[in-house]
Scaffold this motif. Structure first.
Motif, PDB file in Angstrom:
ATOM      1  N   UNK A  94       0.833  -1.206   0.000  1.00 39.15           N
ATOM      2  CA  UNK A  94       0.000   0.000   0.000  1.00 39.15           C
ATOM      3  C   UNK A  94       0.864   1.252   0.000  1.00 39.15           C
ATOM      4  N   UNK A  95       1.920   1.252   0.812  1.00 39.25           N
ATOM      5  CA  UNK A  95       2.820   2.410   0.877  1.00 39.25           C
ATOM      6  C   UNK A  95       3.522   2.629  -0.456  1.00 39.25           C
ATOM      7  N   UNK A  96       3.991   1.566  -1.080  1.00 42.40           N
ATOM      8  CA  UNK A  96       4.674   1.700  -2.368  1.00 42.40           C
ATOM      9  C   UNK A  96       3.724   2.230  -3.440  1.00 42.40           C
ATOM     10  N   UNK A  97       2.471   1.777  -3.424  1.00 47.10           N
ATOM     11  CA  UNK A  97       1.525   2.266  -4.431  1.00 47.10           C
ATOM     12  C   UNK A  97       1.184   3.730  -4.206  1.00 47.10           C
ATOM     13  N   UNK A  98       1.385   4.236  -2.982  1.00 44.50           N
ATOM     14  CA  UNK A  98       1.154   5.648  -2.684  1.00 44.50           C
ATOM     15  C   UNK A  98       2.424   6.485  -2.808  1.00 44.50           C
ATOM     16  N   UNK A  99       3.547   5.845  -3.143  1.00 47.72           N
ATOM     17  CA  UNK A  99       4.793   6.561  -3.335  1.00 47.72           C
ATOM     18  C   UNK A  99       5.572   6.793  -2.057  1.00 47.72           C
ATOM     19  N   UNK A 100       5.377   5.982  -1.054  1.00 48.21           N
ATOM     20  CA  UNK A 100       6.078   6.110   0.224  1.00 48.21           C
ATOM     21  C   UNK A 100       7.190   5.068   0.257  1.00 48.21           C
ATOM     22  N   UNK A 101       8.389   5.496   0.637  1.00 51.30           N
ATOM     23  CA  UNK A 101       9.489   4.542   0.767  1.00 51.30           C
ATOM     24  C   UNK A 101       9.328   3.772   2.074  1.00 51.30           C
ATOM     25  N   UNK A 102       9.632   2.493   2.046  1.00 50.67           N
ATOM     26  CA  UNK A 102       9.370   1.626   3.191  1.00 50.67           C
ATOM     27  C   UNK A 102      10.634   1.220   3.941  1.00 50.67           C
ATOM     28  N   UNK A 103      11.790   1.526   3.403  1.00 48.52           N
ATOM     29  CA  UNK A 103      13.033   1.090   4.021  1.00 48.52           C
ATOM     30  C   UNK A 103      13.245   1.790   5.359  1.00 48.52           C
ATOM     31  N   UNK A 104      13.566   0.998   6.402  1.00 44.76           N
ATOM     32  CA  UNK A 104      13.917   1.536   7.702  1.00 44.76           C
ATOM     33  C   UNK A 104      12.756   2.096   8.500  1.00 44.76           C
ATOM     34  N   UNK A 105      11.523   1.771   8.126  1.00 42.90           N
ATOM     35  CA  UNK A 105      10.360   2.291   8.837  1.00 42.90           C
ATOM     36  C   UNK A 105       9.643   1.151   9.553  1.00 42.90           C
ATOM     37  N   UNK A 106       9.119   1.461  10.717  1.00 41.58           N
ATOM     38  CA  UNK A 106       8.363   0.464  11.463  1.00 41.58           C
ATOM     39  C   UNK A 106       6.944   0.388  10.917  1.00 41.58           C
ATOM     40  N   UNK A 107       6.198  -0.607  11.378  1.00 38.49           N
ATOM     41  CA  UNK A 107       4.811  -0.749  10.950  1.00 38.49           C
ATOM     42  C   UNK A 107       3.984   0.473  11.344  1.00 38.49           C
ATOM     43  N   UNK A 108       4.210   0.978  12.565  1.00 38.65           N
ATOM     44  CA  UNK A 108       3.467   2.153  13.017  1.00 38.65           C
ATOM     45  C   UNK A 108       3.790   3.381  12.181  1.00 38.65           C
ATOM     46  N   UNK A 109       5.065   3.530  11.812  1.00 42.54           N
ATOM     47  CA  UNK A 109       5.448   4.655  10.955  1.00 42.54           C
ATOM     48  C   UNK A 109       4.736   4.561   9.607  1.00 42.54           C
ATOM     49  N   UNK A 110       4.727   3.365   9.031  1.00 43.44           N
ATOM     50  CA  UNK A 110       4.068   3.181   7.737  1.00 43.44           C
ATOM     51  C   UNK A 110       2.571   3.450   7.839  1.00 43.44           C
ATOM     52  N   UNK A 111       1.937   2.952   8.914  1.00 46.03           N
ATOM     53  CA  UNK A 111       0.499   3.191   9.089  1.00 46.03           C
ATOM     54  C   UNK A 111       0.191   4.679   9.153  1.00 46.03           C
ATOM     55  N   UNK A 112       0.980   5.420   9.916  1.00 48.07           N
ATOM     56  CA  UNK A 112       0.708   6.851  10.049  1.00 48.07           C
ATOM     57  C   UNK A 112       0.965   7.586   8.738  1.00 48.07           C
ATOM     58  N   UNK A 113       2.007   7.200   8.001  1.00 45.86           N
ATOM     59  CA  UNK A 113       2.296   7.857   6.722  1.00 45.86           C
ATOM     60  C   UNK A 113       1.215   7.557   5.685  1.00 45.86           C
ATOM     61  N   UNK A 114       0.759   6.321   5.648  1.00 41.92           N
ATOM     62  CA  UNK A 114      -0.324   5.961   4.726  1.00 41.92           C
ATOM     63  C   UNK A 114      -1.593   6.713   5.099  1.00 41.92           C
ATOM     64  N   UNK A 115      -1.869   6.794   6.385  1.00 42.93           N
ATOM     65  CA  UNK A 115      -3.055   7.502   6.857  1.00 42.93           C
ATOM     66  C   UNK A 115      -2.998   8.976   6.464  1.00 42.93           C
ATOM     67  N   UNK A 116      -1.827   9.605   6.633  1.00 45.65           N
ATOM     68  CA  UNK A 116      -1.668  11.002   6.238  1.00 45.65           C
ATOM     69  C   UNK A 116      -1.851  11.180   4.739  1.00 45.65           C
ATOM     70  N   UNK A 117      -1.279  10.260   3.962  1.00 44.05           N
ATOM     71  CA  UNK A 117      -1.365  10.349   2.502  1.00 44.05           C
ATOM     72  C   UNK A 117      -2.802  10.213   2.018  1.00 44.05           C
ATOM     73  N   UNK A 118      -3.586   9.400   2.724  1.00 45.17           N
ATOM     74  CA  UNK A 118      -4.981   9.194   2.336  1.00 45.17           C
ATOM     75  C   UNK A 118      -5.915  10.253   2.913  1.00 45.17           C
ATOM     76  N   UNK A 119      -5.371  11.215   3.655  1.00 39.88           N
ATOM     77  CA  UNK A 119      -6.194  12.318   4.138  1.00 39.88           C
ATOM     78  C   UNK A 119      -6.678  12.163   5.560  1.00 39.88           C
TER      79      UNK A 119
END
Length: 116
Positions: free
Chosen positions: A80-105
């Motif tokens: 999901x993060x990659x399809x939204x253009x978010x890099x996933x290297x070195x990020x925790x699951x919580x970091x990815x969840x918050x970034x995806x949430x921000x990207x989706x509004x």
């Protein structure tokens, strides 16, 4: 045992079905039924097109292209993060969840919004 299966294939079934329809419905009611059936199919196609348009509108600018099944929660987050253009290297699951949430509004911390 005896096998009484009919060895009818292809166009023969169409002829059998048409003959059965004429026998059951009669020649007077058959045109009316075919008109009603064609109206139902046209309405189905129209509704299907409307639903597809609404899905495209809801999808918006996001190009969520997820191909194939994913096995773990981490794989879901990464795809999901990659399809939204978010890099996933070195990020925790919580970091990815918050970034995806921000990207989706949404908000960065969805759990904190519900606790207030």
């Amino acid at each position: 045992m005896f096998d009484y299966a009919l060895n009818i294939i292809g166009n023969d079934w169409i002829m059998i079905v048409l003959a059965a329809l004429v026998l059951f419905l009669g020649t007077k009611r058959l045109p009316d039924i075919t008109k009603k059936f064609s109206r139902v199919m046209a309405q189905y196609d129209k509704t299907k097109g409307m639903v597809q348009e609404e899905i495209q509108k809801a999808k918006g600018e996001f190009n969520l292209n997820i191909s194939g099944p994913v096995m773990s929660e981490r794989q879901k987050l990464e795809s999901l993060a990659k399809s939204l253009g978010i890099t996933t290297e070195g990020k925790t699951d919580d970091d990815l969840r918050s970034m995806v949430n921000l990207k989706l509004g949404g908000s960065a911390k969805p759990d904190q919004d519900t606790k207030q």
